[in-house]
Scaffold this active site. Structure first.
Site, PDB file in Angstrom:
ATOM      1  N   THR A  89      51.113  13.539  14.100  1.00 62.68           N
ATOM      2  CA  THR A  89      50.300  13.519  12.878  1.00 62.68           C
ATOM      3  C   THR A  89      48.917  12.905  13.071  1.00 62.68           C
ATOM      4  O   THR A  89      47.933  13.470  12.574  1.00 62.68           O
ATOM      5  CB  THR A  89      51.047  12.785  11.753  1.00 62.68           C
ATOM      6  OG1 THR A  89      52.359  13.337  11.627  1.00 62.68           O
ATOM      7  CG2 THR A  89      50.310  12.938  10.433  1.00 62.68           C
ATOM      8  N   GLN A 109      47.605  37.796  22.512  1.00 64.66           N
ATOM      9  CA  GLN A 109      48.318  36.640  23.067  1.00 64.66           C
ATOM     10  C   GLN A 109      47.963  35.381  22.285  1.00 64.66           C
ATOM     11  O   GLN A 109      48.827  34.584  21.926  1.00 64.66           O
ATOM     12  CB  GLN A 109      47.917  36.435  24.533  1.00 64.66           C
ATOM     13  CG  GLN A 109      48.627  37.309  25.532  1.00 64.66           C
ATOM     14  CD  GLN A 109      48.356  36.813  26.954  1.00 64.66           C
ATOM     15  OE1 GLN A 109      47.243  36.445  27.303  1.00 64.66           O
ATOM     16  NE2 GLN A 109      49.374  36.813  27.772  1.00 64.66           N
ATOM     17  N   GLU A 120      39.184  37.435  11.563  1.00 61.71           N
ATOM     18  CA  GLU A 120      38.748  38.311  12.649  1.00 61.71           C
ATOM     19  C   GLU A 120      37.776  39.377  12.158  1.00 61.71           C
ATOM     20  O   GLU A 120      37.841  39.844  11.014  1.00 61.71           O
ATOM     21  CB  GLU A 120      39.965  38.992  13.293  1.00 61.71           C
ATOM     22  CG  GLU A 120      39.633  39.805  14.526  1.00 61.71           C
ATOM     23  CD  GLU A 120      40.872  40.349  15.237  1.00 61.71           C
ATOM     24  OE1 GLU A 120      40.705  41.032  16.271  1.00 61.71           O
ATOM     25  OE2 GLU A 120      41.997  40.085  14.755  1.00 61.71           O
ATOM     26  N   ARG A 124      37.812  47.837  10.066  1.00 56.41           N
ATOM     27  CA  ARG A 124      37.918  48.699   8.879  1.00 56.41           C
ATOM     28  C   ARG A 124      36.567  48.824   8.199  1.00 56.41           C
ATOM     29  O   ARG A 124      36.263  49.847   7.599  1.00 56.41           O
ATOM     30  CB  ARG A 124      38.913  48.115   7.871  1.00 56.41           C
ATOM     31  CG  ARG A 124      40.356  48.103   8.328  1.00 56.41           C
ATOM     32  CD  ARG A 124      41.269  47.672   7.188  1.00 56.41           C
ATOM     33  NE  ARG A 124      41.277  48.651   6.118  1.00 56.41           N
ATOM     34  CZ  ARG A 124      41.698  48.401   4.869  1.00 56.41           C
ATOM     35  NH1 ARG A 124      42.138  47.195   4.557  1.00 56.41           N
ATOM     36  NH2 ARG A 124      41.679  49.355   3.960  1.00 56.41           N
ATOM     37  N   ASN A 212      43.778  22.117  14.299  1.00 54.71           N
ATOM     38  CA  ASN A 212      43.663  20.668  14.501  1.00 54.71           C
ATOM     39  C   ASN A 212      43.929  20.331  15.967  1.00 54.71           C
ATOM     40  O   ASN A 212      44.392  21.167  16.751  1.00 54.71           O
ATOM     41  CB  ASN A 212      44.591  19.894  13.561  1.00 54.71           C
ATOM     42  CG  ASN A 212      46.060  20.191  13.781  1.00 54.71           C
ATOM     43  OD1 ASN A 212      46.577  20.112  14.883  1.00 54.71           O
ATOM     44  ND2 ASN A 212      46.752  20.536  12.685  1.00 54.71           N
ATOM     45  N   ARG A 223      48.244  27.517  27.784  1.00 57.25           N
ATOM     46  CA  ARG A 223      47.343  28.561  28.259  1.00 57.25           C
ATOM     47  C   ARG A 223      46.448  28.143  29.416  1.00 57.25           C
ATOM     48  O   ARG A 223      45.853  28.994  30.072  1.00 57.25           O
ATOM     49  CB  ARG A 223      46.481  29.066  27.089  1.00 57.25           C
ATOM     50  CG  ARG A 223      47.290  29.646  25.935  1.00 57.25           C
ATOM     51  CD  ARG A 223      48.219  30.769  26.394  1.00 57.25           C
ATOM     52  NE  ARG A 223      48.940  31.365  25.276  1.00 57.25           N
ATOM     53  CZ  ARG A 223      49.769  32.402  25.384  1.00 57.25           C
ATOM     54  NH1 ARG A 223      50.006  32.923  26.560  1.00 57.25           N
ATOM     55  NH2 ARG A 223      50.373  32.887  24.316  1.00 57.25           N
TER      56      ARG A 223
END
Length: 302
Positions: A89, A109, A120, A124, A212, A223
């Site tokens: 926290t 991913q 994003e 469209r 956060n 990653r």
């Protein structure tokens, strides 16, 4: 081009503007604000905004735990205690908002880390740029013989040249067709939301990503790992450098206990104790599976 002229003008204006604030300010992060960090061939990471610093983590912890933290002598010691004992926290008190440009397959991913707010670029409403990720020659590799989701040996020169030619040709052709389908010159034109389905996974997209520090650490831990796919790992490496400047105490503790530390199962602890006592322990007498034993021996084997 990583940025459009409009984006460059916006960034220049933002970096030239200075405003007084009563909020905690991280000098290391101030240097990153609106600075574009190139990634891959057309991608980038840019810090749009942030909240908090090392002191924000400490402040939250002391409010929460009160007298229980009195034995900790300084802020760095407290932060290391929090990381060491898996408290989360206090690290959620720091937030970061990023502007990221990345290939669509990397974005798919990335979005699996669902603990963030994301907006994003919409195909469209807008037309995607003619920009595709084409790997560098040394990034082309065959399928791993031992890992179903990893890479093995680098492709030979002839094979690599053939693959690169196909990647460029296919990307160019699909974008030509995409552009032609939405053209308004003498034809009705297909709706953008339908025309986009023909685009390849290596076309670039952009998003704003806000998260956060606790969840960002989880992202980087997974990653930036050597086993992660290269194309997302390079983004994680850039984020790691940014976080190091933003919250240096928290980053050092994270490097020590998460990136550089190891986790042991109860069986692993027991095997180490038995070995330290002089006993010869094998996989058959360890109680571990072959896979567990192989990983254990990879770190602790003698």
């Amino acid at each position: 081009m990583p940025l459009t002229p409009e984006q460059e003008a916006e960034i220049a204006a933002l970096r030239e503007t200075s405003r007084p604030t009563l909020r905690p300010v991280a000098e290391g992060m101030e240097r990153h604000l609106h600075l574009v960090h190139p990634v891959l061939d057309h991608g980038f990471v840019r810090v749009v905004d942030y909240m908090g610093d090392d002191s924000s983590i400490v402040q939250a912890a002391r409010v929460s735990y009160g007298r229980g933290t009195k034995s900790v002598q300084n802020d760095e010691g407290l932060i290391r205690y929090l990381i060491r004992h898996w408290h989360s926290t206090p690290f959620e008190m720091c937030e970061i908002k990023l502007h990221v440009k990345l290939p669509v397959f990397v974005a798919r991913q990335w979005i699996r880390h669902r603990t963030a707010s994301v907006n994003e670029y919409s195909a469209r409403y807008s037309i995607l740029d003619r920009e595709f990720y084409i790997p560098a020659r040394e990034a082309l590799a065959a399928q791993s013989a031992v890992n179903n989701q990893g890479r093995g040996e680098t492709l030979g020169d002839d094979e690599a040249a053939r693959v690169l030619d196909w990647l460029r040709e296919d990307a160019t052709q699909t974008y030509d067709h995409y552009e032609a389908m939405i053209s308004q010159e003498g034809q009705q034109g297909l709706a953008r939301e339908l025309a986009r389905m023909n685009l390849p996974m290596n076309v670039y997209t952009q998003w704003y990503w806000k998260t956060n520090l606790h969840n960002l650490f989880n992202f980087i831990r997974l990653r930036a790992d050597a086993h992660a796919q290269y194309e997302i790992r390079v983004y994680a490496d850039v984020l790691g450098a940014v976080v190091k400047d933003w919250v240096p105490f928290a980053w050092q503790a994270f490097e020590d206990f998460r990136m550089g530390g190891l986790s042991l199962s109860a069986k692993g602890v027991e095997v180490l104790k038995r070995r330290l006592a002089g006993e010869v322990v094998t996989q058959e007498t360890s109680g571990m599976s072959k896979g567990e034993w192989r990983e254990f021996e990879g770190v602790w084997g003698v």
